[in-house]
Write a protein that holds these residues in place. Structure first.
Motif, PDB file in Angstrom:
ATOM      1  N   LEU A 198      -2.276   0.502  -4.216  1.00  0.00           N
ATOM      2  CA  LEU A 198      -2.172  -0.799  -4.083  1.00  0.00           C
ATOM      3  C   LEU A 198      -1.356  -1.577  -5.126  1.00  0.00           C
ATOM      4  N   GLY A 199      -0.312  -2.210  -4.764  1.00  0.00           N
ATOM      5  CA  GLY A 199       0.617  -2.772  -5.981  1.00  0.00           C
ATOM      6  C   GLY A 199       1.013  -4.107  -5.239  1.00  0.00           C
ATOM      7  N   TYR A 200       1.051  -5.153  -6.193  1.00  0.00           N
ATOM      8  CA  TYR A 200       1.325  -6.476  -5.589  1.00  0.00           C
ATOM      9  C   TYR A 200       1.877  -7.618  -6.607  1.00  0.00           C
ATOM     10  N   TRP A 201       2.528  -8.476  -6.513  1.00  0.00           N
ATOM     11  CA  TRP A 201       2.984  -9.631  -7.334  1.00  0.00           C
ATOM     12  C   TRP A 201       2.984 -10.995  -6.490  1.00  0.00           C
ATOM     13  N   ILE A 202       2.964 -12.000  -7.095  1.00  0.00           N
ATOM     14  CA  ILE A 202       2.969 -13.301  -6.638  1.00  0.00           C
ATOM     15  C   ILE A 202       3.819 -14.160  -7.331  1.00  0.00           C
ATOM     16  N   GLY A 203       4.562 -15.140  -6.803  1.00  0.00           N
ATOM     17  CA  GLY A 203       5.288 -16.088  -7.554  1.00  0.00           C
ATOM     18  C   GLY A 203       4.440 -16.970  -8.428  1.00  0.00           C
ATOM     19  N   GLU A 204       4.977 -17.399  -9.658  1.00  0.00           N
ATOM     20  CA  GLU A 204       4.497 -18.016 -10.504  1.00  0.00           C
ATOM     21  C   GLU A 204       3.916 -19.300  -9.854  1.00  0.00           C
TER      22      GLU A 204
ATOM     23  N   ARG B  69      -5.851 -12.747  -3.656  1.00  0.00           N
ATOM     24  CA  ARG B  69      -7.314 -12.475  -3.196  1.00  0.00           C
ATOM     25  C   ARG B  69      -7.469 -12.296  -1.662  1.00  0.00           C
ATOM     26  N   GLU B  70      -7.025 -13.126  -1.003  1.00  0.00           N
ATOM     27  CA  GLU B  70      -6.954 -13.284   0.390  1.00  0.00           C
ATOM     28  C   GLU B  70      -6.068 -12.155   0.934  1.00  0.00           C
ATOM     29  N   ALA B  71      -4.629 -11.720   0.430  1.00  0.00           N
ATOM     30  CA  ALA B  71      -3.902 -10.938   0.790  1.00  0.00           C
ATOM     31  C   ALA B  71      -4.552  -9.346   0.495  1.00  0.00           C
ATOM     32  N   ILE B  72      -5.126  -9.164  -0.654  1.00  0.00           N
ATOM     33  CA  ILE B  72      -5.819  -7.810  -1.093  1.00  0.00           C
ATOM     34  C   ILE B  72      -6.820  -7.629  -0.042  1.00  0.00           C
ATOM     35  N   GLU B  73      -7.599  -8.526   0.253  1.00  0.00           N
ATOM     36  CA  GLU B  73      -8.815  -8.307   1.083  1.00  0.00           C
ATOM     37  C   GLU B  73      -8.211  -7.945   2.496  1.00  0.00           C
ATOM     38  N   ALA B  74      -7.230  -8.434   3.005  1.00  0.00           N
ATOM     39  CA  ALA B  74      -6.721  -8.190   4.283  1.00  0.00           C
ATOM     40  C   ALA B  74      -6.044  -6.825   4.407  1.00  0.00           C
ATOM     41  N   VAL B  75      -5.337  -6.470   3.242  1.00  0.00           N
ATOM     42  CA  VAL B  75      -4.671  -5.238   3.214  1.00  0.00           C
ATOM     43  C   VAL B  75      -6.008  -3.954   3.301  1.00  0.00           C
ATOM     44  N   VAL B  76      -6.873  -4.373   2.228  1.00  0.00           N
ATOM     45  CA  VAL B  76      -7.999  -3.419   2.144  1.00  0.00           C
ATOM     46  C   VAL B  76      -8.694  -3.113   3.726  1.00  0.00           C
ATOM     47  N   HIS B  77      -8.990  -4.332   4.289  1.00  0.00           N
ATOM     48  CA  HIS B  77      -9.442  -4.137   5.563  1.00  0.00           C
ATOM     49  C   HIS B  77      -8.656  -3.240   6.446  1.00  0.00           C
ATOM     50  N   TYR B  78      -7.261  -3.720   6.653  1.00  0.00           N
ATOM     51  CA  TYR B  78      -6.403  -2.862   7.483  1.00  0.00           C
ATOM     52  C   TYR B  78      -6.332  -1.250   6.795  1.00  0.00           C
TER      53      TYR B  78
ATOM     54  N   ASP C  24      -7.609   4.346   8.441  1.00  0.00           N
ATOM     55  CA  ASP C  24      -8.677   5.244   8.313  1.00  0.00           C
ATOM     56  C   ASP C  24      -8.569   5.868   6.839  1.00  0.00           C
ATOM     57  N   LEU C  25      -8.269   4.997   5.852  1.00  0.00           N
ATOM     58  CA  LEU C  25      -8.216   5.683   4.282  1.00  0.00           C
ATOM     59  C   LEU C  25      -9.630   5.614   4.009  1.00  0.00           C
ATOM     60  N   SER C  26      -9.999   6.154   3.011  1.00  0.00           N
ATOM     61  CA  SER C  26     -11.158   6.191   2.349  1.00  0.00           C
ATOM     62  C   SER C  26     -11.352   5.699   0.784  1.00  0.00           C
ATOM     63  N   ARG C  27     -10.131   5.820   0.177  1.00  0.00           N
ATOM     64  CA  ARG C  27     -10.020   5.316  -1.119  1.00  0.00           C
ATOM     65  C   ARG C  27      -8.742   4.589  -1.432  1.00  0.00           C
ATOM     66  N   LEU C  28      -8.863   3.267  -1.983  1.00  0.00           N
ATOM     67  CA  LEU C  28      -7.486   2.831  -2.414  1.00  0.00           C
ATOM     68  C   LEU C  28      -7.724   2.681  -3.828  1.00  0.00           C
ATOM     69  N   GLU C  29      -6.553   2.658  -4.592  1.00  0.00           N
ATOM     70  CA  GLU C  29      -6.609   2.704  -6.100  1.00  0.00           C
ATOM     71  C   GLU C  29      -5.372   1.539  -6.554  1.00  0.00           C
ATOM     72  N   ALA C  30      -5.674   0.997  -7.711  1.00  0.00           N
ATOM     73  CA  ALA C  30      -5.073   0.077  -8.265  1.00  0.00           C
ATOM     74  C   ALA C  30      -5.056   0.286  -9.901  1.00  0.00           C
ATOM     75  N   ALA C  31      -3.953  -0.177 -10.398  1.00  0.00           N
ATOM     76  CA  ALA C  31      -3.764  -0.004 -12.010  1.00  0.00           C
ATOM     77  C   ALA C  31      -3.223  -1.330 -12.513  1.00  0.00           C
TER      78      ALA C  31
ATOM     79  N   LEU D 215       0.905  -1.074   0.056  1.00  0.00           N
ATOM     80  CA  LEU D 215      -0.068   0.259   0.057  1.00  0.00           C
ATOM     81  C   LEU D 215       0.772   1.246  -0.127  1.00  0.00           C
ATOM     82  N   ASP D 216       1.090   1.731  -1.196  1.00  0.00           N
ATOM     83  CA  ASP D 216       2.020   2.853  -1.393  1.00  0.00           C
ATOM     84  C   ASP D 216       1.403   4.390  -1.659  1.00  0.00           C
ATOM     85  N   ASN D 217       2.208   5.329  -1.746  1.00  0.00           N
ATOM     86  CA  ASN D 217       1.595   6.799  -2.217  1.00  0.00           C
ATOM     87  C   ASN D 217       0.563   6.940  -1.242  1.00  0.00           C
TER      88      ASN D 217
END
Length: 194
Positions: free
Chosen positions: A104-110, A119-128, A134-141, A91-93
């Motif tokens: 949000l940025g991410y990578w996973i080993g092949e 999916r589980e990691a993203i859900e956990a970081v979004v919740h956190y 207390d963030l209001s908006r998360l962006e990803a590209a 979770l950057d910037n």
């Protein structure tokens, strides 16, 4: 700003997310090396020293500083059952004031892809991000043709917002990206009045 603590651990059913440590180097370099062909089409060009211990050491120090300064939460994703490194999520910037947002940025080993870990990691970081930071908006590209990344974003509550022209240099050239966002109080697509 984030608290000045230098440690964070987010636990899910199968995962443990935490800051990178110097001791993670061998597992990280092995996973990145084994997944190089899988990752490179979706990432910025790797520096010539990308897989060196010195570059990794700089990554560890950057992660500690970024968390302390409150501008990023860079986490390695480990499987809880055996502590195997699966990938990373950042979770950057992080922007405060009227924005209260982050990217949000991410990578996973092949070898670990398509097993529901990201999916589980993203859900956990979004919740956190929404509950603890207390963030209001998360962006990803992501690149338009990255169906796996688009799918995991959509499954975790991110909604398509548009296309950014020449958004990032990926694999050595400027590329358009599709933009997604996840809002803490998201009402997009709901039909209830009020």
């Amino acid at each position: 700003m984030l608290s000045r603590k230098r440690h964070i651990r987010i636990e899910t059913d199968r995962l443990s997310l935490r800051l990178p440590r110097h001791a993670d180097y061998r597992a990280w370099v092995a996973l990145r090396s084994q997944s190089e062909a899988f990752l490179k089409p979706w990432e910025p060009a790797w520096a010539v020293d990308h897989l060196t211990r010195k570059a990794f050491t700089n990554r560890v120090y950057w992660a500690q500083r970024a968390l302390s300064q409150g501008n990023a939460v860079p986490l390695f994703i480990h499987r809880r059952a055996d502590e195997v490194l699966l990938g990373a999520i950042t979770l950057d910037n992080i922007r405060r004031g009227p924005a209260q947002a982050g990217t949000l940025g991410y990578w996973i080993g092949e070898v670990h892809a398509r097993q529901g870990y990201m999916r589980e990691a993203i859900e956990a970081v979004v919740h956190y991000a929404f509950r603890s930071l207390d963030l209001s908006r998360l962006e990803a590209a992501c690149l338009p043709e990255n169906a796996a990344s688009r799918g995991v974003l959509e499954k975790t509550g991110f909604k398509y917002e548009g296309v950014a022209q020449s958004y990032l240099q990926i694999n050595g050239r400027w590329r358009n990206h599709v933009l997604y966002a996840n809002l803490r109080a998201d009402r997009r697509g709901r039909t209830d009045v009020g």
